[in-house]
Motif scaffolding. Structure first.
Motif, PDB file in Angstrom:
ATOM      1  N   CYS A 172       6.193   7.478   1.430  1.00  0.00           N
ATOM      2  CA  CYS A 172       7.096   8.324   0.657  1.00  0.00           C
ATOM      3  C   CYS A 172       6.992   9.784   1.081  1.00  0.00           C
ATOM      4  CB  CYS A 172       6.719   8.187  -0.824  1.00  0.00           C
ATOM      5  SG  CYS A 172       7.720   9.171  -1.938  1.00  0.00           S
ATOM      6  N   GLY A 173       8.143  10.436   1.223  1.00  0.00           N
ATOM      7  CA  GLY A 173       8.168  11.887   1.352  1.00  0.00           C
ATOM      8  C   GLY A 173       8.242  12.466   2.741  1.00  0.00           C
ATOM      9  N   VAL A 174       8.675  11.706   3.728  1.00  0.00           N
ATOM     10  CA  VAL A 174       8.814  12.249   5.086  1.00  0.00           C
ATOM     11  C   VAL A 174       9.912  13.302   5.102  1.00  0.00           C
ATOM     12  CG1 VAL A 174       9.555  11.674   7.444  1.00  0.00           C
ATOM     13  CG2 VAL A 174       7.942  10.194   6.237  1.00  0.00           C
ATOM     14  N   ARG A 175       9.626  14.419   5.774  1.00  0.00           N
ATOM     15  CA  ARG A 175      10.607  15.496   5.890  1.00  0.00           C
ATOM     16  C   ARG A 175      10.903  15.865   7.351  1.00  0.00           C
ATOM     17  NH1 ARG A 175       8.340  15.806   1.018  1.00  0.00           N
ATOM     18  NH2 ARG A 175       9.513  16.692  -0.709  1.00  0.00           N
ATOM     19  N   GLN A 176      10.354  15.063   8.277  1.00  0.00           N
ATOM     20  CA  GLN A 176      10.621  15.296   9.695  1.00  0.00           C
ATOM     21  C   GLN A 176      11.075  13.999  10.360  1.00  0.00           C
ATOM     22  OE1 GLN A 176       7.340  16.223   8.533  1.00  0.00           O
ATOM     23  NE2 GLN A 176       6.935  18.271   9.274  1.00  0.00           N
ATOM     24  N   LYS A 177      12.189  14.107  11.042  1.00  0.00           N
ATOM     25  CA  LYS A 177      12.781  12.955  11.726  1.00  0.00           C
ATOM     26  C   LYS A 177      11.815  12.348  12.743  1.00  0.00           C
ATOM     27  CE  LYS A 177      16.227  12.959  15.135  1.00  0.00           C
ATOM     28  NZ  LYS A 177      17.575  13.311  15.608  1.00  0.00           N
ATOM     29  N   ALA A 178      11.023  13.164  13.410  1.00  0.00           N
ATOM     30  CA  ALA A 178      10.109  12.664  14.437  1.00  0.00           C
ATOM     31  C   ALA A 178       9.111  11.658  13.868  1.00  0.00           C
ATOM     32  CB  ALA A 178       9.363  13.833  15.090  1.00  0.00           C
ATOM     33  N   ILE A 179       8.749  11.812  12.608  1.00  0.00           N
ATOM     34  CA  ILE A 179       7.831  10.852  11.983  1.00  0.00           C
ATOM     35  C   ILE A 179       8.522   9.498  11.873  1.00  0.00           C
ATOM     36  CG2 ILE A 179       6.535  10.283   9.893  1.00  0.00           C
ATOM     37  CD1 ILE A 179       6.215  13.371   9.504  1.00  0.00           C
TER      38      ILE A 179
ATOM     39  N   ARG B 277       2.516  24.790  -2.520  1.00  0.00           N
ATOM     40  CA  ARG B 277       3.728  24.369  -1.814  1.00  0.00           C
ATOM     41  C   ARG B 277       4.074  25.310  -0.663  1.00  0.00           C
ATOM     42  NH1 ARG B 277       7.998  21.039  -2.000  1.00  0.00           N
ATOM     43  NH2 ARG B 277       7.284  19.944  -3.823  1.00  0.00           N
ATOM     44  N   LYS B 278       3.837  26.611  -0.824  1.00  0.00           N
ATOM     45  CA  LYS B 278       4.133  27.566   0.251  1.00  0.00           C
ATOM     46  C   LYS B 278       3.304  27.251   1.491  1.00  0.00           C
ATOM     47  CE  LYS B 278       5.598  31.364  -2.668  1.00  0.00           C
ATOM     48  NZ  LYS B 278       5.335  32.695  -3.177  1.00  0.00           N
ATOM     49  N   VAL B 279       2.059  26.907   1.299  1.00  0.00           N
ATOM     50  CA  VAL B 279       1.181  26.550   2.409  1.00  0.00           C
ATOM     51  C   VAL B 279       1.592  25.194   2.989  1.00  0.00           C
ATOM     52  CG1 VAL B 279      -1.205  25.956   3.024  1.00  0.00           C
ATOM     53  CG2 VAL B 279      -0.756  27.892   1.499  1.00  0.00           C
ATOM     54  N   LEU B 280       1.904  24.251   2.111  1.00  0.00           N
ATOM     55  CA  LEU B 280       2.231  22.893   2.547  1.00  0.00           C
ATOM     56  C   LEU B 280       3.529  22.826   3.333  1.00  0.00           C
ATOM     57  CD1 LEU B 280       1.220  20.984  -0.700  1.00  0.00           C
ATOM     58  CD2 LEU B 280      -0.126  21.303   1.381  1.00  0.00           C
ATOM     59  N   GLN B 281       4.486  23.693   2.989  1.00  0.00           N
ATOM     60  CA  GLN B 281       5.772  23.638   3.692  1.00  0.00           C
ATOM     61  C   GLN B 281       5.693  24.211   5.098  1.00  0.00           C
ATOM     62  OE1 GLN B 281       8.710  25.154   0.871  1.00  0.00           O
ATOM     63  NE2 GLN B 281       9.313  23.044   0.503  1.00  0.00           N
ATOM     64  N   ASP B 282       4.557  24.794   5.430  1.00  0.00           N
ATOM     65  CA  ASP B 282       4.331  25.250   6.794  1.00  0.00           C
ATOM     66  C   ASP B 282       3.607  24.142   7.551  1.00  0.00           C
ATOM     67  OD1 ASP B 282       4.146  26.822   9.056  1.00  0.00           O
ATOM     68  OD2 ASP B 282       2.314  27.820   8.389  1.00  0.00           O
TER      69      ASP B 282
ATOM     70  N   VAL C 269       0.868  -1.170   0.000  1.00  0.00           N
ATOM     71  CA  VAL C 269       0.000   0.000   0.000  1.00  0.00           C
ATOM     72  C   VAL C 269       0.909   1.226   0.000  1.00  0.00           C
ATOM     73  CG1 VAL C 269      -1.728   1.294   1.316  1.00  0.00           C
ATOM     74  CG2 VAL C 269      -1.810  -1.222   1.249  1.00  0.00           C
ATOM     75  N   TYR C 270       0.607   2.172  -0.876  1.00  0.00           N
ATOM     76  CA  TYR C 270       1.414   3.385  -1.014  1.00  0.00           C
ATOM     77  C   TYR C 270       0.799   4.517  -0.202  1.00  0.00           C
ATOM     78  CZ  TYR C 270       3.720   7.340  -3.338  1.00  0.00           C
ATOM     79  OH  TYR C 270       4.432   8.463  -3.613  1.00  0.00           O
ATOM     80  N   ILE C 271       1.622   5.172   0.611  1.00  0.00           N
ATOM     81  CA  ILE C 271       1.191   6.352   1.357  1.00  0.00           C
ATOM     82  C   ILE C 271       2.140   7.492   1.005  1.00  0.00           C
ATOM     83  CG2 ILE C 271       0.842   7.391   3.633  1.00  0.00           C
ATOM     84  CD1 ILE C 271       0.370   4.518   4.720  1.00  0.00           C
ATOM     85  N   GLU C 272       1.598   8.555   0.444  1.00  0.00           N
ATOM     86  CA  GLU C 272       2.374   9.746   0.094  1.00  0.00           C
ATOM     87  C   GLU C 272       2.137  10.790   1.178  1.00  0.00           C
ATOM     88  OE1 GLU C 272       4.569  12.547  -1.051  1.00  0.00           O
ATOM     89  OE2 GLU C 272       4.565  10.864  -2.456  1.00  0.00           O
ATOM     90  N   VAL C 273       3.184  11.150   1.909  1.00  0.00           N
ATOM     91  CA  VAL C 273       3.057  12.115   3.001  1.00  0.00           C
ATOM     92  C   VAL C 273       2.542  13.448   2.475  1.00  0.00           C
ATOM     93  CG1 VAL C 273       4.313  13.397   4.786  1.00  0.00           C
ATOM     94  CG2 VAL C 273       4.754  10.960   4.454  1.00  0.00           C
ATOM     95  N   GLY C 274       2.974  13.844   1.293  1.00  0.00           N
ATOM     96  CA  GLY C 274       2.478  15.083   0.702  1.00  0.00           C
ATOM     97  C   GLY C 274       0.964  15.067   0.537  1.00  0.00           C
ATOM     98  N   ASP C 275       0.395  13.916   0.175  1.00  0.00           N
ATOM     99  CA  ASP C 275      -1.061  13.799   0.050  1.00  0.00           C
ATOM    100  C   ASP C 275      -1.742  13.964   1.409  1.00  0.00           C
ATOM    101  OD1 ASP C 275      -0.808  13.347  -2.682  1.00  0.00           O
ATOM    102  OD2 ASP C 275      -1.053  11.173  -2.508  1.00  0.00           O
ATOM    103  N   LEU C 276      -1.126  13.402   2.448  1.00  0.00           N
ATOM    104  CA  LEU C 276      -1.677  13.574   3.795  1.00  0.00           C
ATOM    105  C   LEU C 276      -1.685  15.046   4.190  1.00  0.00           C
ATOM    106  CD1 LEU C 276       0.089  10.626   5.698  1.00  0.00           C
ATOM    107  CD2 LEU C 276      -2.231  10.671   4.755  1.00  0.00           C
ATOM    108  N   VAL C 277      -0.574  15.727   3.928  1.00  0.00           N
ATOM    109  CA  VAL C 277      -0.465  17.146   4.280  1.00  0.00           C
ATOM    110  C   VAL C 277      -1.454  17.973   3.455  1.00  0.00           C
ATOM    111  CG1 VAL C 277       1.066  19.165   4.309  1.00  0.00           C
ATOM    112  CG2 VAL C 277       1.918  16.931   5.060  1.00  0.00           C
ATOM    113  N   ARG C 278      -1.579  17.675   2.143  1.00  0.00           N
ATOM    114  CA  ARG C 278      -2.546  18.399   1.308  1.00  0.00           C
ATOM    115  C   ARG C 278      -3.966  18.220   1.847  1.00  0.00           C
ATOM    116  NH1 ARG C 278       1.467  17.632  -2.483  1.00  0.00           N
ATOM    117  NH2 ARG C 278       1.101  15.445  -2.913  1.00  0.00           N
ATOM    118  N   SER C 279      -4.275  17.023   2.293  1.00  0.00           N
ATOM    119  CA  SER C 279      -5.604  16.748   2.840  1.00  0.00           C
ATOM    120  C   SER C 279      -5.834  17.503   4.153  1.00  0.00           C
ATOM    121  CB  SER C 279      -5.765  15.245   3.060  1.00  0.00           C
ATOM    122  OG  SER C 279      -6.984  14.958   3.662  1.00  0.00           O
TER     123      SER C 279
END
Length: 141
Positions: free
Chosen positions: A76-83, A44-49, A27-37
């Motif tokens: 795919c796409g984690v940008r935070q170590k805590a995750i 991208r400016k909103v998402l990077q916050d 099963v594919y999980i895109e972190v960017g899709d989670l953040v967009r949701s």
């Protein structure tokens, strides 16, 4: 099996994730899709916050896995170590790609919401913590 595929902007994360999904019937999980949701935005400016969304991202991933724990997952796409630290038994892959190739890919993809320059987008990823993700995966620090 849970596998995280991480890398800098336009490094090829999605390509390699899709190969893993196919090979492992995952099963594919895109972190960017989670953040967009969560943020209800494509910009991208909103998402990077999204640094404050770490707990919500972990909860969304955990919830998906809990619904079917016997499946394989590629995230795919984690940008935070805590995750990553929330999934200690996961496999973690770092994709490395030359900066000029990444810049070219970013320019050519023309994704909805990519209103920033490559340099601005990359700076936003660094602010989110992508360098700490790399260090954690490669050095476990």
């Amino acid at each position: 099996m849970i596998t995280f595929v991480c890398g800098e902007l336009c490094s090829g994360k999605t390509f390699y994730s899709n190969v893993l999904v196919e090979l492992n019937k995952a099963v594919y999980i895109e972190v960017g899709d989670l953040v967009r949701s969560i943020k209800q935005s494509q910009d991208r400016k909103v998402l990077q916050d999204s640094k404050k969304l770490t707990a919500a991202i972990v909860a969304a991933i955990s919830s998906t896995i809990a619904r079917n724990p016997r499946k394989n997952y590629v995230i795919c796409g984690v940008r935070q170590k805590a995750i990553l630290k929330a999934f200690l038994h996961a496999t973690m892959i770092w994709i490395n790609c030359p900066k000029e190739d990444r810049r070219s890919r970013y320019t050519m993809r023309a994704r909805t919401g990519d209103t920033m320059t490559f340099e601005e987008a990359e700076k936003g990823d660094k602010k989110l913590g992508i360098d700490k993700v790399k260090q954690y995966i490669l050095e476990k620090k």
